[in-house]
Design an enzyme around this catalytic site. Structure first.
Site, PDB file in Angstrom:
ATOM      1  N   VAL A   1       2.062  -1.253  -0.071  1.00 36.61           N
ATOM      2  CA  VAL A   1       0.869  -1.630  -0.831  1.00 36.61           C
ATOM      3  C   VAL A   1       0.821  -0.855  -2.142  1.00 36.61           C
ATOM      4  O   VAL A   1       0.553  -1.421  -3.212  1.00 36.61           O
ATOM      5  CB  VAL A   1      -0.402  -1.400  -0.002  1.00 36.61           C
ATOM      6  CG1 VAL A   1      -1.644  -1.752  -0.815  1.00 36.61           C
ATOM      7  CG2 VAL A   1      -0.361  -2.230   1.272  1.00 36.61           C
ATOM      8  N   ASP A   2       1.080   0.447  -2.079  1.00 36.53           N
ATOM      9  CA  ASP A   2       1.110   1.253  -3.296  1.00 36.53           C
ATOM     10  C   ASP A   2       2.214   0.786  -4.241  1.00 36.53           C
ATOM     11  O   ASP A   2       2.017   0.709  -5.463  1.00 36.53           O
ATOM     12  CB  ASP A   2       1.326   2.727  -2.945  1.00 36.53           C
ATOM     13  CG  ASP A   2       0.027   3.449  -2.630  1.00 36.53           C
ATOM     14  OD1 ASP A   2      -1.032   2.990  -3.099  1.00 36.53           O
ATOM     15  OD2 ASP A   2       0.069   4.458  -1.916  1.00 36.53           O
ATOM     16  N   ILE A   3       3.392   0.514  -3.701  1.00 29.80           N
ATOM     17  CA  ILE A   3       4.500   0.069  -4.547  1.00 29.80           C
ATOM     18  C   ILE A   3       4.167  -1.262  -5.204  1.00 29.80           C
ATOM     19  O   ILE A   3       4.426  -1.465  -6.400  1.00 29.80           O
ATOM     20  CB  ILE A   3       5.790  -0.031  -3.714  1.00 29.80           C
ATOM     21  CG1 ILE A   3       6.260   1.365  -3.292  1.00 29.80           C
ATOM     22  CG2 ILE A   3       6.891  -0.754  -4.494  1.00 29.80           C
ATOM     23  CD1 ILE A   3       7.405   1.354  -2.305  1.00 29.80           C
TER      24      ILE A   3
END
Length: 419
Positions: A196-198
């Site tokens: 999700v962060d990436i």
């Protein structure tokens, strides 16, 4: 004095302060050469986005608090004392200064830096920048109309969850991703990377580029609003589309595809092998190679719809046939006939493969060691990645370039603005 008011009081400073001079590498090569980026972010999504901008020639100045980006401590392994491999993989090619933005004097420096920036990226908890006097709509946009301002938050600033902090695993859970990851008879699983962060970092990178392109047309910057919730929602295809149009809640299917059969991992004689026969033609080729061509014409398996309905019996048959093969041999033969497959490699096997080496996916030189640049442009490949700086390594150099004399720097130090 109230340090958390909505108005910024700038203390006396030398009159010749110019924020643009803080960026020392604006002449570097790359498609984004000359673009000045102020990186106020920490952890993953924001730093990943700004690193990609730096990879293509943008001059990135990262600001760290006196406590530092917490990912510096996310080890082992550590590249050197105080810098983890995790941090190293997200912060190359950036100059680094240390500012305490909880002080009036630190925010004074920040104001001058924003004045010289093309792009600002921050992932503070929603409301933090306005509290410090840097609200985009009321303060920054009127004063700096060309500014592209990227805010990365968990859920955004409005709505029932507006302002709530966001974490990758929390959004994998809240956003439904965990519910479709794992096996039907097991617990929901977190994806093995901070996906999700990436994804949010990639969306921030794309959004910034879109805003810069539009700025060339209209001469105005704008807000780039990125949330982890939006990022995880963008990852849910085909489950989201299937639910929207079919009305049924998607279920976990393990390594198998929810709609395409066969599309999963099988046990070969010497290890795991992924095979995808995504259409009827490929399925026929697969069955011919496995010496069971009659299955390709069997009404139970002749079409993808039929294979999906009779998934369990088909997978049992395929598993027995594939178990007889060496996975490398079978994968090579499948590739030759046009059926997608691959041995399931470990990370070290994948990154040390001949093809990864050919693509330059590992950088190992005297300046930097890490994963290579994933976007390769033919005419403007970008500068050679620079080593990751220590916290505050360029503070004095940057302040001097901006016009802060020795007395002004001492004032900042005494006020605790430099950590």
């Amino acid at each position: 004095m109230n340090h958390y008011s909505n108005s910024l009081t700038v203390a006396p400073t030398p009159t010749n302060i110019e924020g643009e001079r803080a960026w020392t590498a604006t002449g570097s090569s790359g498609a984004l050469s000359g673009i000045r980026v102020l990186d106020l972010s920490r952890v993953l999504a924001g730093p990943y986005a700004t690193q990609m901008l730096a990879d293509h020639g943008a001059s990135v100045l990262k600001i760290e608090s006196p406590d530092g980006d917490e990912t510096r401590a996310w080890g082992p392994p550590f590249v050197r004392e105080g810098t983890s491999a995790y941090y190293e993989g997200l912060n190359r090619s950036k100059d680094n200064i240390c500012l305490n933005l909880r002080t009036e004097e630190g925010r004074e420096v920040l104001w001058h830096l924003i004045a010289g920036a093309d792009v600002v990226v921050e992932n503070f908890k929603s409301g933090t920048m306005p509290k410090w006097g840097f609200d985009f709509e009321t303060r920054l946009r009127p004063k700096f109309p060309n500014l592209v301002y990227c805010s990365v938050t968990g859920f955004g600033s409005g709505g029932p969850l507006g302002g709530e902090p966001g974490y990758d695993a929390v959004l994998q859970s809240f956003g439904g991703l965990m519910s479709v990851n794992g096996y039907a008879d097991g617990l929901p699983l977190r994806v093995g990377v901070p996906i999700v962060d990436i994804t949010a970092g990639n969306l921030a990178f794309s959004g910034i580029l879109l805003a810069l392109l539009e700025r060339e047309r209209r001469g105005e910057g704008q807000l780039v609003d990125i949330t982890l919730l939006d990022a995880v929602a963008s990852l849910l295809h085909p489950h989201s589309s299937n639910w929207i149009h079919g009305g049924q809640t998607p279920q976990r299917t393990g390594d198998a595809h929810p709609s395409v059969v066969p599309y999963q991992i099988f046990n070969a004689a010497d290890g795991d092998l992924f095979i995808s026969a995504a259409n009827d033609r490929q399925f026929t080729k697969l069955m011919t190679l496995l010496e069971a061509p009659e299955l390709a014409t069997d009404e139970l398996y002749a079409t993808n719809s039929a294979r999906s309905e009779n998934r369990d019996s088909l997978i049992q048959l395929l598993s027995k046939l594939i178990l007889k093969w060496d996975r490398t041999v079978l994968s090579k033969r499948l590739t030759e006939v046009g059926v997608a497959s691959s041995p399931v490699n470990t990370v070290d096997q994948a990154l040390s493969s001949a093809q990864a080496t050919h693509r330059g996916l590992i950088i190992d030189n005297e300046d930097y060691k890490g994963v290579g640049v994933p976007i390769k442009l033919q005419r403007t490949p970008g500068p050679r990645p620079r080593r990751v700086q220590d916290k505050g390594e360029s503070t004095l150099q940057v302040l001097g370039a901006m016009g802060y004399d020795h007395a002004a720097v001492q004032r900042l130090q005494c006020a605790g603005a430099l950590g």
